[in-house]
Design a protein around this motif. Sequence first.
Motif, PDB file in Angstrom:
ATOM      1  N   ASN A  24       0.865  -1.177   0.000  1.00  0.00           N
ATOM      2  CA  ASN A  24       0.000   0.000   0.000  1.00  0.00           C
ATOM      3  C   ASN A  24       0.906   1.232   0.000  1.00  0.00           C
ATOM      4  OD1 ASN A  24      -1.606   2.167   0.674  1.00  0.00           O
ATOM      5  ND2 ASN A  24      -2.970   0.943   1.965  1.00  0.00           N
ATOM      6  N   HIS A  25       1.071   1.813  -1.174  1.00  0.00           N
ATOM      7  CA  HIS A  25       2.020   2.932  -1.309  1.00  0.00           C
ATOM      8  C   HIS A  25       1.603   4.126  -0.470  1.00  0.00           C
ATOM      9  CE1 HIS A  25       2.695   0.446  -4.902  1.00  0.00           C
ATOM     10  NE2 HIS A  25       3.937   0.883  -4.867  1.00  0.00           N
ATOM     11  N   ALA A  26       0.293   4.354  -0.362  1.00  0.00           N
ATOM     12  CA  ALA A  26      -0.180   5.490   0.443  1.00  0.00           C
ATOM     13  C   ALA A  26       0.183   5.279   1.910  1.00  0.00           C
ATOM     14  CB  ALA A  26      -1.686   5.654   0.270  1.00  0.00           C
ATOM     15  N   LEU A  27      -0.036   4.058   2.395  1.00  0.00           N
ATOM     16  CA  LEU A  27       0.314   3.747   3.783  1.00  0.00           C
ATOM     17  C   LEU A  27       1.810   3.911   4.023  1.00  0.00           C
ATOM     18  CD1 LEU A  27      -0.303   2.487   6.600  1.00  0.00           C
ATOM     19  CD2 LEU A  27       0.110   0.246   5.542  1.00  0.00           C
ATOM     20  N   GLU A  28       2.619   3.343   3.131  1.00  0.00           N
ATOM     21  CA  GLU A  28       4.069   3.414   3.321  1.00  0.00           C
ATOM     22  C   GLU A  28       4.563   4.864   3.253  1.00  0.00           C
ATOM     23  OE1 GLU A  28       5.789   0.901   4.358  1.00  0.00           O
ATOM     24  OE2 GLU A  28       4.131  -0.508   4.128  1.00  0.00           O
ATOM     25  N   TYR A  29       3.968   5.637   2.351  1.00  0.00           N
ATOM     26  CA  TYR A  29       4.324   7.054   2.268  1.00  0.00           C
ATOM     27  C   TYR A  29       3.984   7.755   3.585  1.00  0.00           C
ATOM     28  CZ  TYR A  29       4.457  11.883   0.552  1.00  0.00           C
ATOM     29  OH  TYR A  29       4.744  13.222   0.384  1.00  0.00           O
ATOM     30  N   ALA A  30       2.795   7.472   4.121  1.00  0.00           N
ATOM     31  CA  ALA A  30       2.357   8.121   5.363  1.00  0.00           C
ATOM     32  C   ALA A  30       3.276   7.738   6.524  1.00  0.00           C
ATOM     33  CB  ALA A  30       0.907   7.731   5.659  1.00  0.00           C
ATOM     34  N   ILE A  31       3.675   6.469   6.594  1.00  0.00           N
ATOM     35  CA  ILE A  31       4.583   6.029   7.660  1.00  0.00           C
ATOM     36  C   ILE A  31       5.918   6.769   7.560  1.00  0.00           C
ATOM     37  CG2 ILE A  31       5.949   4.079   8.513  1.00  0.00           C
ATOM     38  CD1 ILE A  31       3.617   2.237   7.636  1.00  0.00           C
ATOM     39  N   ARG A  32       6.445   6.854   6.363  1.00  0.00           N
ATOM     40  CA  ARG A  32       7.744   7.514   6.189  1.00  0.00           C
ATOM     41  C   ARG A  32       7.658   8.993   6.555  1.00  0.00           C
ATOM     42  NH1 ARG A  32       9.785   4.636   0.524  1.00  0.00           N
ATOM     43  NH2 ARG A  32       9.205   2.537   1.174  1.00  0.00           N
ATOM     44  N   GLN A  33       6.556   9.630   6.189  1.00  0.00           N
ATOM     45  CA  GLN A  33       6.388  11.042   6.556  1.00  0.00           C
ATOM     46  C   GLN A  33       6.264  11.194   8.071  1.00  0.00           C
ATOM     47  OE1 GLN A  33       6.490  13.807   4.482  1.00  0.00           O
ATOM     48  NE2 GLN A  33       7.184  12.317   2.963  1.00  0.00           N
ATOM     49  N   ALA A  34       5.517  10.289   8.688  1.00  0.00           N
ATOM     50  CA  ALA A  34       5.368  10.360  10.151  1.00  0.00           C
ATOM     51  C   ALA A  34       6.726  10.186  10.822  1.00  0.00           C
ATOM     52  CB  ALA A  34       4.394   9.276  10.621  1.00  0.00           C
ATOM     53  N   ASN A  35       7.521   9.266  10.322  1.00  0.00           N
ATOM     54  CA  ASN A  35       8.847   9.049  10.902  1.00  0.00           C
ATOM     55  C   ASN A  35       9.737  10.279  10.725  1.00  0.00           C
ATOM     56  OD1 ASN A  35       8.078   6.510  11.678  1.00  0.00           O
ATOM     57  ND2 ASN A  35       9.167   5.435  10.035  1.00  0.00           N
ATOM     58  N   LEU A  36       9.678  10.896   9.554  1.00  0.00           N
ATOM     59  CA  LEU A  36      10.475  12.107   9.319  1.00  0.00           C
ATOM     60  C   LEU A  36      10.063  13.229  10.255  1.00  0.00           C
ATOM     61  CD1 LEU A  36      10.572  12.293   5.394  1.00  0.00           C
ATOM     62  CD2 LEU A  36      12.535  11.968   6.926  1.00  0.00           C
ATOM     63  N   LEU A  37       8.776  13.327  10.526  1.00  0.00           N
ATOM     64  CA  LEU A  37       8.253  14.392  11.394  1.00  0.00           C
ATOM     65  C   LEU A  37       8.313  14.004  12.871  1.00  0.00           C
ATOM     66  CD1 LEU A  37       5.099  15.290   9.236  1.00  0.00           C
ATOM     67  CD2 LEU A  37       7.105  16.752   9.574  1.00  0.00           C
ATOM     68  N   ARG A  38       8.756  12.772  13.137  1.00  0.00           N
ATOM     69  CA  ARG A  38       8.787  12.235  14.512  1.00  0.00           C
ATOM     70  C   ARG A  38       7.402  12.322  15.155  1.00  0.00           C
ATOM     71  NH1 ARG A  38      14.289  12.155  15.635  1.00  0.00           N
ATOM     72  NH2 ARG A  38      15.477  13.533  14.292  1.00  0.00           N
ATOM     73  N   GLN A  39       6.413  11.888  14.403  1.00  0.00           N
ATOM     74  CA  GLN A  39       5.040  11.949  14.906  1.00  0.00           C
ATOM     75  C   GLN A  39       4.382  10.581  14.744  1.00  0.00           C
ATOM     76  OE1 GLN A  39       3.002  15.151  12.909  1.00  0.00           O
ATOM     77  NE2 GLN A  39       4.132  16.712  14.046  1.00  0.00           N
ATOM     78  N   ARG A  47      -6.766  -5.389  11.924  1.00  0.00           N
ATOM     79  CA  ARG A  47      -5.965  -6.356  12.678  1.00  0.00           C
ATOM     80  C   ARG A  47      -4.516  -6.389  12.167  1.00  0.00           C
ATOM     81  NH1 ARG A  47      -4.505 -11.379  11.591  1.00  0.00           N
ATOM     82  NH2 ARG A  47      -5.802 -11.514   9.708  1.00  0.00           N
ATOM     83  N   LEU A  48      -4.341  -6.406  10.855  1.00  0.00           N
ATOM     84  CA  LEU A  48      -2.993  -6.476  10.291  1.00  0.00           C
ATOM     85  C   LEU A  48      -2.180  -5.221  10.604  1.00  0.00           C
ATOM     86  CD1 LEU A  48      -3.997  -8.098   6.897  1.00  0.00           C
ATOM     87  CD2 LEU A  48      -2.520  -9.148   8.634  1.00  0.00           C
ATOM     88  N   LEU A  49      -2.844  -4.075  10.618  1.00  0.00           N
ATOM     89  CA  LEU A  49      -2.139  -2.839  10.969  1.00  0.00           C
ATOM     90  C   LEU A  49      -1.779  -2.838  12.453  1.00  0.00           C
ATOM     91  CD1 LEU A  49      -4.106  -0.165   8.894  1.00  0.00           C
ATOM     92  CD2 LEU A  49      -1.762  -0.958   8.512  1.00  0.00           C
ATOM     93  N   ALA A  50      -2.683  -3.334  13.283  1.00  0.00           N
ATOM     94  CA  ALA A  50      -2.412  -3.383  14.723  1.00  0.00           C
ATOM     95  C   ALA A  50      -1.166  -4.223  14.997  1.00  0.00           C
ATOM     96  CB  ALA A  50      -3.621  -3.945  15.465  1.00  0.00           C
ATOM     97  N   GLU A  51      -1.005  -5.313  14.237  1.00  0.00           N
ATOM     98  CA  GLU A  51       0.184  -6.157  14.396  1.00  0.00           C
ATOM     99  C   GLU A  51       1.459  -5.385  14.095  1.00  0.00           C
ATOM    100  OE1 GLU A  51      -0.312  -9.592  11.925  1.00  0.00           O
ATOM    101  OE2 GLU A  51      -1.957 -10.394  13.162  1.00  0.00           O
ATOM    102  N   ARG A  52       1.340  -4.332  13.299  1.00  0.00           N
ATOM    103  CA  ARG A  52       2.501  -3.489  12.988  1.00  0.00           C
ATOM    104  C   ARG A  52       2.551  -2.253  13.880  1.00  0.00           C
ATOM    105  NH1 ARG A  52       2.584  -2.671   6.549  1.00  0.00           N
ATOM    106  NH2 ARG A  52       4.206  -1.181   7.133  1.00  0.00           N
ATOM    107  N   GLY A  53       1.707  -2.214  14.884  1.00  0.00           N
ATOM    108  CA  GLY A  53       1.706  -1.088  15.810  1.00  0.00           C
ATOM    109  C   GLY A  53       1.065   0.162  15.245  1.00  0.00           C
TER     110      GLY A  53
END
Length: 466
Positions: free
Chosen positions: A37-52, A84-90
């Motif tokens: 899911n490119h949108a999900l992965e993009y959002a995760i990377r942005q959150a990590n960059l913003l430390r949020q 459920r699958l997202l919860a497994e990834r925190g």
Amino acid sequence: MTIEIQQQRVQHLNDNDILPGDLVVYWMQASVRAAYNHALEYAIRQANLLRQPLLVVFGFTDDYPEANLRSFAFLLEGLQDVQRLLAERGIEMIVRRGSPDEVAIKAARHASLLVTDRGYLRHQRDWRHDVAGAVACRLTQVESDVVVPVELASPKLEHAARTLRPRITRHLEEFLVELGPTSLKHQSLHLGDDPANIDLSDIDTVLASMQLDRSVSRLSHLYQGGESQAHRALTNFLDTRFVNYARNRNQPQTNDVSDLSKYLHYGHISPVEIALRIQDSGAANDNIDTFLEELIIRRELPINFVFYQPDYDRFSHLSGWARRTLEDHQNDPRAYLYTAQQLEHAETHDDYWNAAMREMVHTGYMHNYMRMYWGKKVLEWSATPAEAYRVLLKLNNKYFLDGRDPNSYGNIAWIFGQHDRAWQERAIFGKVRYMSAAGLERKSRPAEYVEKVEQKIRQPKITYSP
DNA sequence: ATCGGCTCGCGCAA
DNA sequence: TGCGCGAAGCCGAT
């Protein structure tokens, strides 16, 4: 190892900046899955960059266009699975009742950045447009449901597969690449107790609480929605039926098709992931090539169609030779004329056609080859092409689990000559391609198809075990 | 079983 | 401007 998300998948839908907010929100609507899911992965990377932290939000409404018990059950099964699958990834995901655009706007109130996935139909585009104008933060759309982004493949409406094909093929090397999961670094928010959130632990209860059309039966005994089921279906296809694909894909009496279209429609599986699995299957080249043609070219042609043709759901969009020739034959006498209700009840003189209609109503599916025959006959048996167009789309979107998809609009338009060529002129059809029962008999074994459908309705059985 | 003719418009070569 | 070609067609001739 994480692969870069191709720049051409990413579009900012407004001119707003990333704000100093509290979190990143991924407004999930089209790509209901955790993997590829490119949108999900993009959002995760942005959150990590913003430390949020990241919050995933899905807007769930009783008013979804043309939805009913059948489609809502499948949707909810998919949401339950991805939560459920997202919860497994925190990663926390909430499903909130309300119009998707309003849910997204509300969820973005304290966001630094709002990320979403992409849909091509009118209402999906309108929602994103509304949200882009209403939120204070940036809205970034990340394409995750086609292999080659639509505008990159072609800047215009394509009239045939043969013109789109080279435009897609030249980008496959760049876009057919793995997308591994990125870890989310910052804790989620634990918003699960909010009473506005829908508790997905019991789907029956959710369905019972909704105002919806219950006349179209639930099919969970046959097919369940969700990413896990989609992966099982893919594995089962590769293990058992893919070997026959090139030979039998147009043989409706067999089951040698992938069964994946409904999962693609709900975003439960990525076309990129399917293509990679197919490429790596070690199968014979003709099976691989034939399947990739269907998955990529034949799927992305109708997406090009709905994207560049604003009237994709109306007969009036037809122009040029097809429109002219059908109207020339508008007043030809019809040997058979059926009402919409007779058609829906599979009460015609044609056993092959009736079986196809019954397969549609009772299993939410129709073999692809029969979809062409089914549509051509409705054109033949209707008072006008415009009336046939209306009836076909309505039935398609009411019963198919893969209905209401760009493919639905492309398939119906094809019946009326879209993406096709002119043929020998004849009554009613004019120069639009005709199909006959004799043709079915020449090329396949439709009597066995009728048997197969009746068997499937009598003894519904899932083809892969959960 | 297989082939050519039917027929149109797009895109590309010229 | 000419030409090749196309998702699933049909039909008649061989």
